[in-house]
Design an enzyme around this catalytic site. Structure first.
Site, PDB file in Angstrom:
ATOM      1  N   ARG A   1      16.020  54.267 -25.980  1.00 43.73           N
ATOM      2  CA  ARG A   1      14.846  54.499 -25.138  1.00 43.73           C
ATOM      3  C   ARG A   1      14.764  53.477 -24.014  1.00 43.73           C
ATOM      4  O   ARG A   1      14.288  53.787 -22.919  1.00 43.73           O
ATOM      5  CB  ARG A   1      13.568  54.541 -25.975  1.00 43.73           C
ATOM      6  CG  ARG A   1      13.327  53.304 -26.791  1.00 43.73           C
ATOM      7  CD  ARG A   1      12.230  53.554 -27.813  1.00 43.73           C
ATOM      8  NE  ARG A   1      12.102  52.415 -28.695  1.00 43.73           N
ATOM      9  CZ  ARG A   1      10.954  51.818 -28.981  1.00 43.73           C
ATOM     10  NH1 ARG A   1       9.836  52.235 -28.440  1.00 43.73           N
ATOM     11  NH2 ARG A   1      10.925  50.803 -29.803  1.00 43.73           N
TER      12      ARG A   1
ATOM     13  N   GLU B   1       0.021  66.947 -24.482  1.00 41.72           N
ATOM     14  CA  GLU B   1       1.418  67.299 -24.231  1.00 41.72           C
ATOM     15  C   GLU B   1       1.565  68.667 -23.577  1.00 41.72           C
ATOM     16  O   GLU B   1       2.415  68.868 -22.697  1.00 41.72           O
ATOM     17  CB  GLU B   1       2.210  67.265 -25.543  1.00 41.72           C
ATOM     18  CG  GLU B   1       2.307  65.876 -26.189  1.00 41.72           C
ATOM     19  CD  GLU B   1       1.068  65.477 -27.001  1.00 41.72           C
ATOM     20  OE1 GLU B   1       0.149  66.306 -27.129  1.00 41.72           O
ATOM     21  OE2 GLU B   1       1.027  64.333 -27.486  1.00 41.72           O
TER      22      GLU B   1
ATOM     23  N   PHE C   1       6.525  66.224 -30.502  1.00 41.22           N
ATOM     24  CA  PHE C   1       5.347  66.709 -29.782  1.00 41.22           C
ATOM     25  C   PHE C   1       5.751  67.410 -28.486  1.00 41.22           C
ATOM     26  O   PHE C   1       5.052  68.305 -28.009  1.00 41.22           O
ATOM     27  CB  PHE C   1       4.377  65.559 -29.530  1.00 41.22           C
ATOM     28  CG  PHE C   1       4.045  64.797 -30.781  1.00 41.22           C
ATOM     29  CD1 PHE C   1       3.711  65.479 -31.946  1.00 41.22           C
ATOM     30  CD2 PHE C   1       4.113  63.414 -30.824  1.00 41.22           C
ATOM     31  CE1 PHE C   1       3.429  64.801 -33.119  1.00 41.22           C
ATOM     32  CE2 PHE C   1       3.828  62.723 -31.992  1.00 41.22           C
ATOM     33  CZ  PHE C   1       3.486  63.406 -33.144  1.00 41.22           C
TER      34      PHE C   1
ATOM     35  N   HIS D   1      12.199  59.106 -30.058  1.00 39.25           N
ATOM     36  CA  HIS D   1      11.797  59.078 -31.465  1.00 39.25           C
ATOM     37  C   HIS D   1      12.198  60.360 -32.182  1.00 39.25           C
ATOM     38  O   HIS D   1      11.448  60.915 -32.983  1.00 39.25           O
ATOM     39  CB  HIS D   1      10.288  58.823 -31.592  1.00 39.25           C
ATOM     40  CG  HIS D   1       9.889  57.444 -31.132  1.00 39.25           C
ATOM     41  ND1 HIS D   1      10.110  56.987 -29.851  1.00 39.25           N
ATOM     42  CD2 HIS D   1       9.287  56.424 -31.797  1.00 39.25           C
ATOM     43  CE1 HIS D   1       9.660  55.748 -29.747  1.00 39.25           C
ATOM     44  NE2 HIS D   1       9.173  55.381 -30.908  1.00 39.25           N
TER      45      HIS D   1
ATOM     46  N   ASP E   1       7.378  56.167 -40.041  1.00 46.20           N
ATOM     47  CA  ASP E   1       6.286  57.077 -39.664  1.00 46.20           C
ATOM     48  C   ASP E   1       6.287  58.337 -40.533  1.00 46.20           C
ATOM     49  O   ASP E   1       5.254  58.972 -40.713  1.00 46.20           O
ATOM     50  CB  ASP E   1       6.382  57.471 -38.181  1.00 46.20           C
ATOM     51  CG  ASP E   1       5.691  56.448 -37.282  1.00 46.20           C
ATOM     52  OD1 ASP E   1       5.010  55.554 -37.805  1.00 46.20           O
ATOM     53  OD2 ASP E   1       5.840  56.562 -36.051  1.00 46.20           O
TER      54      ASP E   1
HETATM   55  C1  LIG Z   1       0.216  65.033 -30.855  1.00 47.88           C
HETATM   56  C2  LIG Z   1       0.512  63.577 -30.860  1.00 47.88           C
HETATM   57  N1  LIG Z   1       0.876  62.989 -29.710  1.00 47.88           N
HETATM   58  C3  LIG Z   1       1.185  61.666 -29.710  1.00 47.88           C
HETATM   59  C4  LIG Z   1       1.122  60.918 -30.849  1.00 47.88           C
HETATM   60  C5  LIG Z   1       1.520  59.452 -30.846  1.00 47.88           C
HETATM   61  N2  LIG Z   1       0.319  58.579 -30.972  1.00 47.88           N
HETATM   62  C6  LIG Z   1      -0.006  58.058 -32.160  1.00 47.88           C
HETATM   63  S1  LIG Z   1      -1.423  57.163 -32.085  1.00 47.88           S
HETATM   64  C7  LIG Z   1      -1.598  57.468 -30.426  1.00 47.88           C
HETATM   65  C8  LIG Z   1      -2.783  56.922 -29.694  1.00 47.88           C
HETATM   66  C9  LIG Z   1      -4.045  57.346 -30.323  1.00 47.88           C
HETATM   67  O1  LIG Z   1      -5.145  56.763 -29.718  1.00 47.88           O
HETATM   68  P1  LIG Z   1      -6.557  56.846 -30.426  1.00 47.88           P
HETATM   69  O2  LIG Z   1      -6.838  58.255 -30.797  1.00 47.88           O
HETATM   70  O3  LIG Z   1      -7.537  56.190 -29.532  1.00 47.88           O
HETATM   71  O4  LIG Z   1      -6.328  56.043 -31.764  1.00 47.88           O
HETATM   72  P2  LIG Z   1      -6.881  54.590 -32.198  1.00 47.88           P
HETATM   73  O5  LIG Z   1      -7.257  53.828 -30.983  1.00 47.88           O
HETATM   74  O6  LIG Z   1      -8.057  54.874 -33.052  1.00 47.88           O
HETATM   75  O7  LIG Z   1      -5.760  53.962 -32.974  1.00 47.88           O
HETATM   76  C10 LIG Z   1      -0.530  58.254 -29.966  1.00 47.88           C
HETATM   77  C11 LIG Z   1      -0.347  58.669 -28.576  1.00 47.88           C
HETATM   78  C12 LIG Z   1       0.741  61.589 -32.029  1.00 47.88           C
HETATM   79  N3  LIG Z   1       0.694  60.946 -33.199  1.00 47.88           N
HETATM   80  N4  LIG Z   1       0.425  62.906 -32.004  1.00 47.88           N
END
Ligand SMILES: Cc1ncc(C[n+]2csc(CCOP(=O)(O)OP(=O)(O)O)c2C)c(N)n1
Ligand SMILES: [Mg+2]
Lengths: 311, 272
Positions: free
Chosen positions: A8, A56, A81, A107, A115
């Protein structure tokens, strides 16, 4: 051999280099810029970077809009995703109209590790392979990752670049050709051919070396382009060796193994075995533990090759 | 009034989260720590669930739609007796029932698989509709992130929950202001989130997301035949000074020194 590097990071660096010579390149991400490493492009070219947040499907269709306007979008998120949640957006808004959109999706596969199964895409190649107009690159090392980005920019139409997360040592040379649709023969040997892609190329090379000590000459064919598949190289190897083993960090259904089987069917009587994830979902664990658990190590390749030759 | 017993429990849950994440050297500290009191309000003040019979048909359901926060949920489930506390230390290992994201096939007490953000809120709509369909009185609680609500699916779920007047559906949002790439408003601003849910037909409440009593009170407040949205104002990384309100601690493992320091602040033991 140059340094080991995460694919990456190689992807992020390549976008920055491409951006310097092609002003039409724009980069899109969905709140994973710091994971896909498009953040490197954002830092260098903030006015050509668009974050769509956790959205997405919207990002993929917006990428089509950029492409319809003469720009060259690279859209990034995790492989699952991108190819999964936004599948039908890619299918209808992008591939159906041959929109010039590139997806560097990171990933991918088992190597996401801890994960777990919800994040391990074992079907992304299959999903993209059935879509007409799609080109699919699965680079095996940082050098190929960069070449895949530049090759994608030369293609007019959608290109999926599968970017794995782990740090990978460099296996190919700067001077090694990277011609879309042309597999690279990395080791000679006429007893069996290990047909490998992505992260499994490293284990294929190791297996070939160890097999040599056991009196088996195993060639290694690195299939960096899954679509279009290099039928000529596969049939040539089938003829020369009479036995082939495909290895991928992906389901044996729909990925490299299926692509090779489609080439061999009706064209070759060579013995053939497919190694990969056997129609199961992944689980949480350290990547190394998972490759062991799913029978995807050099040792497993060796026993599969030996088994096929004895059969 | 501050409940000393619950305050002590919150500290222990936070120290369990830190130990779990330190041992597996992966996972999501920030969004687990911000979530603790929201889940405590559910599990210690609200839910009808039975650890001895986790699949009981008339139980309340929790859908941790922001599945990456599951270390907080696992620590609470263990404390409630759904499985032994020792299991926590095997989080994310290959032979563990505690997966990186919640897995209903493996872990007692988990009602729905999540991890792919956005989907849990919609599964929760189905659970709530099914409860109505079966004429049963149990409730469904969907816990979402403030980055997660950028997913289009969340708004499809909201539309359906309002359309079907799901007064047995409660969405709680962990409003910590951060997601992976930075502040929500910088990445993809949503403006006045409560106003949006109100416009969709939700009864909305706004609470301090680290005040268990306040969250529990909002859960029991009238919903006037509507689904409910509770905006819980929180601090990402709550309780560990160097993690608080820092986006970089979304999904970063702690080194030994950071772990020691974090545990000292929480008041836990850093034995491993
Ligand atoms: C559909 C999807 N897109 C991307 C992700 C990767 N991802 C995991 S956590 C996250 C950020 C989430 O932010 P938030 O909802 O504010 O969570 P918090 O701050 O409570 O940890 C992302 C982009 C995912 N798990 N699922
Ligand atoms: Mg957040």
């Amino acid at each position: 051999m140059s340094e080991a590097k995460s694919l990456r990071v190689a992807y992020g660096e390549a976008l920055v280099e491409l951006g310097a010579i092609n002003a039409n390149v724009v980069v899109l991400d969905a709140d994973l810029a710091h994971a896909t490493m498009t953040s490197m492009f954002e830092a260098k070219y903030p006015d050509r970077f668009y974050n769509f947040g956790l959205a997405e499907a919207n990002m993929m269709c917006a990428a089509a809009g950029f492409a319809h306007s003469g720009l060259m979008p690279f859209a990034s998120t995790f492989a699952l995703f991108g190819t999964g949640r936004a599948y039908e957006q890619i299918r209808n808004s992008i591939a159906y109209v041959n929109a010039n959109v590139k997806f560097g999706l990171s990933h991918s596969g088992l190597s996401v590790g801890e994960d777990g199964g919800s994040h391990q895409s074992v079907e992304d190649i299959a999903l993209m392979r059935v879509v007409p107009n799609m080109t699919i690159f699965v680079p095996c090392d940082p050098v190929e990752t960069k070449k895949a980005v530049f090759a994608a920019a030369e293609i007019n139409g959608p290109v999926y670049i599968r970017v794995a997360r782990p740090v990978v040592e460099t296996l190919t040379e700067e001077s090694t050709p990277f011609v879309p649709g042309k597999a690279n023969l990395m080791r000679e040997g006429d007893h069996v051919c290990i047909v490998a892609t992505g992260l499994m190329v490293k284990d294929a090379l190791k297996a070939s070396e160890l097999l040599m000590a056991r009196g088996i000459k195993a060639s290694v064919l690195n299939v960096h382009t899954i679509k279009p598949i290099d039928a000529q190289a596969i049939l040539e190897r089938a003829g020369a060796c009479g036995a082939l083993v495909s290895v991928e960090e992906h389901s044996v259904i729909g990925g490299l193994g299926s692509a090779v089987a489609e080439v061999l069917a009706g064209n070759s009587a060579a013995r053939f075995a497919r190694m990969g994830i056997q129609d199961r979902f992944g689980i949480s664990g350290k990547p190394a533990d998972l490759f062991e658990h799913f029978d995807l190590t050099a040792a497993h390749i060796i026993s599969r090759c030996e088994g096929l030759l004895k059969a | 009034m501050v409940d000393d017993v619950l305050a002590a429990k919150a500290r222990r849950i936070r120290s369990d989260i830190l130990k779990m994440l330190y041992l597996c050297q992966s996972g999501h500290p920030g969004g687990s720590l911000s979530l603790v009191e929201i889940l405590m309000a559910l599990y210690y003040k609200t839910l009808k669930v039975d650890p001895a019979d986790p699949a009981k048909e008339d139980r309340d359901r929790v859908v941790l739609s922001k599945g990456h926060g599951c270390p907080a949920l696992y620590a609470i489930l263990a404390d409630q007796g759904f499985f032994p506390r020792e299991d926590l230390w095997r989080l994310r290992q290959i032979d563990s029932h505690l997966q990186g994201h919640p897995d209903m096939m493996k872990t007692p007490g988990i009602d729905v698989n999540t991890g792919s953000l956005g989907q849990g809120a919609s599964v929760a709509v189905g659970l709530a509709l099914a409860a109505k369909h079966k004429k049963m009185g149990y409730r469904i609680f969907a816990v979402v992130g403030d980055g997660e609500i950028q997913e289009g699916m969340i708004w499809e779920a909201a539309m359906a929950a309002a359309h079907y007047k799901l007064d047995n559906y409660v969405m709680l949002m962990d409003h910590n202001g951060l997601q992976i790439d930075g502040r929500n408003e910088a990445v993809m601003g949503l403006g006045d989130i409560s106003a949006k849910f109100r416009a969709f037909g939700f009864q909305c409440y706004d609470v301090d997301g680290h005040d268990i009593e306040a969250i529990a009170a909002a859960i029991e407040a009238p919903s006037e035949g509507k689904p409910k949205f509770i905006r819980c104002r929180t601090l990402k990384g709550k309780g560990v000074s160097f993690m608080e309100d820092v986006a970089g601690w979304h999904g970063k493992p702690m080194n030994a020194e950071e772990y020691k320091k974090a545990m000292a602040e929480i008041g836990g033991s850093d034995d491993v």
